[in-house]
Motif scaffolding. Structure first.
Motif, PDB file in Angstrom:
ATOM      1  N   GLN A  55      43.346  37.768  42.691  1.00 40.20           N
ATOM      2  CA  GLN A  55      43.041  38.610  43.487  1.00 40.20           C
ATOM      3  C   GLN A  55      41.625  38.772  42.868  1.00 40.20           C
ATOM      4  O   GLN A  55      41.515  39.200  41.862  1.00 40.20           O
ATOM      5  CB  GLN A  55      43.544  39.624  44.009  1.00 40.20           C
ATOM      6  N   VAL A  56      40.343  38.531  43.681  1.00 40.43           N
ATOM      7  CA  VAL A  56      39.378  39.053  43.393  1.00 40.43           C
ATOM      8  C   VAL A  56      38.312  39.580  44.149  1.00 40.43           C
ATOM      9  O   VAL A  56      38.157  39.255  44.723  1.00 40.43           O
ATOM     10  CB  VAL A  56      38.637  37.365  42.813  1.00 40.43           C
ATOM     11  N   VAL A  57      37.638  40.699  43.737  1.00 44.48           N
ATOM     12  CA  VAL A  57      36.861  41.918  44.619  1.00 44.48           C
ATOM     13  C   VAL A  57      35.837  42.095  44.538  1.00 44.48           C
ATOM     14  O   VAL A  57      35.260  41.868  42.723  1.00 44.48           O
ATOM     15  CB  VAL A  57      37.537  43.529  44.266  1.00 44.48           C
ATOM     16  N   ILE A  58      34.937  41.423  44.972  1.00 43.73           N
ATOM     17  CA  ILE A  58      33.067  41.496  45.268  1.00 43.73           C
ATOM     18  C   ILE A  58      32.614  42.458  45.480  1.00 43.73           C
ATOM     19  O   ILE A  58      33.488  42.379  46.530  1.00 43.73           O
ATOM     20  CB  ILE A  58      33.363  40.069  45.543  1.00 43.73           C
ATOM     21  N   PHE A  65      29.774  47.659  49.989  1.00 44.33           N
ATOM     22  CA  PHE A  65      31.157  46.433  50.295  1.00 44.33           C
ATOM     23  C   PHE A  65      31.637  46.012  49.791  1.00 44.33           C
ATOM     24  O   PHE A  65      30.944  45.776  48.190  1.00 44.33           O
ATOM     25  CB  PHE A  65      29.391  46.136  51.386  1.00 44.33           C
ATOM     26  N   SER A  66      32.783  45.294  50.444  1.00 41.56           N
ATOM     27  CA  SER A  66      33.335  44.994  49.415  1.00 41.56           C
ATOM     28  C   SER A  66      34.294  43.360  50.183  1.00 41.56           C
ATOM     29  O   SER A  66      34.392  43.885  51.544  1.00 41.56           O
ATOM     30  CB  SER A  66      34.124  45.235  48.651  1.00 41.56           C
ATOM     31  N   ARG A  67      34.338  42.847  49.776  1.00 40.37           N
ATOM     32  CA  ARG A  67      35.474  41.752  50.034  1.00 40.37           C
ATOM     33  C   ARG A  67      35.977  41.425  48.881  1.00 40.37           C
ATOM     34  O   ARG A  67      35.810  41.157  47.814  1.00 40.37           O
ATOM     35  CB  ARG A  67      34.429  40.224  50.407  1.00 40.37           C
ATOM     36  N   THR A  68      37.039  40.782  49.412  1.00 45.36           N
ATOM     37  CA  THR A  68      38.762  40.784  48.547  1.00 45.36           C
ATOM     38  C   THR A  68      39.373  39.309  48.768  1.00 45.36           C
ATOM     39  O   THR A  68      39.450  39.355  49.907  1.00 45.36           O
ATOM     40  CB  THR A  68      39.776  41.516  48.307  1.00 45.36           C
ATOM     41  N   VAL A  89      31.572  42.088  40.020  1.00 42.99           N
ATOM     42  CA  VAL A  89      33.158  41.206  40.588  1.00 42.99           C
ATOM     43  C   VAL A  89      33.960  41.114  40.055  1.00 42.99           C
ATOM     44  O   VAL A  89      34.022  41.324  38.361  1.00 42.99           O
ATOM     45  CB  VAL A  89      33.294  39.171  40.298  1.00 42.99           C
ATOM     46  N   SER A  90      35.624  41.518  40.039  1.00 42.55           N
ATOM     47  CA  SER A  90      36.629  42.343  39.554  1.00 42.55           C
ATOM     48  C   SER A  90      38.078  41.825  39.765  1.00 42.55           C
ATOM     49  O   SER A  90      37.769  41.106  40.581  1.00 42.55           O
ATOM     50  CB  SER A  90      36.539  43.674  39.537  1.00 42.55           C
ATOM     51  N   THR A  91      38.862  41.755  38.856  1.00 41.15           N
ATOM     52  CA  THR A  91      39.814  40.619  38.664  1.00 41.15           C
ATOM     53  C   THR A  91      40.778  41.314  37.792  1.00 41.15           C
ATOM     54  O   THR A  91      40.753  41.601  37.375  1.00 41.15           O
ATOM     55  CB  THR A  91      40.063  39.159  38.691  1.00 41.15           C
ATOM     56  N   THR A  99      39.308  42.547  33.902  1.00 42.46           N
ATOM     57  CA  THR A  99      37.464  41.718  33.944  1.00 42.46           C
ATOM     58  C   THR A  99      36.541  42.422  35.164  1.00 42.46           C
ATOM     59  O   THR A  99      36.634  42.175  36.097  1.00 42.46           O
ATOM     60  CB  THR A  99      37.389  40.423  33.318  1.00 42.46           C
ATOM     61  N   VAL A 100      36.040  42.690  34.776  1.00 48.50           N
ATOM     62  CA  VAL A 100      34.622  42.861  36.185  1.00 48.50           C
ATOM     63  C   VAL A 100      32.974  42.541  35.138  1.00 48.50           C
ATOM     64  O   VAL A 100      32.540  42.248  34.319  1.00 48.50           O
ATOM     65  CB  VAL A 100      34.255  44.575  35.595  1.00 48.50           C
TER      66      VAL A 100
END
Length: 115
Positions: A55-58, A65-68, A89-91, A99-100
């Motif tokens: 899963q990556v969160v942007i 505002f975010s998108r996964t 960007v984090s995962t 990591t971010v």
């Protein structure tokens, strides 16, 4: 007489033709305007191996505002059509530290590729 009637018919049709041309011009210009960009990359572990289905969160840093998105079997992820702005960007794949990456300035029609 026919040439006079032909000219009269053309004179009557000309405003409609000009209007159709102008509408087509504006639609064409609007279709080329974009206010978005893309962020994509590959999720890798500390050894450099790809991490599938991570899963990556942007997240846009100013607005929240975010998108996964989820990486595919080759570790690749893509988040198209993001509004321009400053992103992080984090995962945190299972079994690995989070990591971010921060401060990614996404401009109009730009694509960030994180490796």
């Amino acid at each position: 007489m026919e040439t006079k009637q032909g000219r009269l018919a053309l004179a009557r049709a000309l405003p409609a033709l000009v209007l159709l041309w102008a509408i087509g011009l504006f639609i064409g210009v609007d279709a080329q305007t974009s206010t978005v960009g893309n962020i994509s990359g590959t999720v890798r572990d500390p050894t450099g191996a790809v991490v599938p289905r991570a899963q990556v969160v942007i997240q846009e840093e100013r607005t929240g505002f975010s998108r996964t998105v989820v990486s595919n079997d080759e570790g690749f992820y893509s988040a198209p059509s993001l509004p321009f702005g400053r992103y992080s960007v984090s995962t945190a794949p299972q079994g690995f530290k989070k990591t971010v990456s921060t401060g990614l300035e996404l401009h109009v029609n730009e694509t960030w590729l994180l490796i």
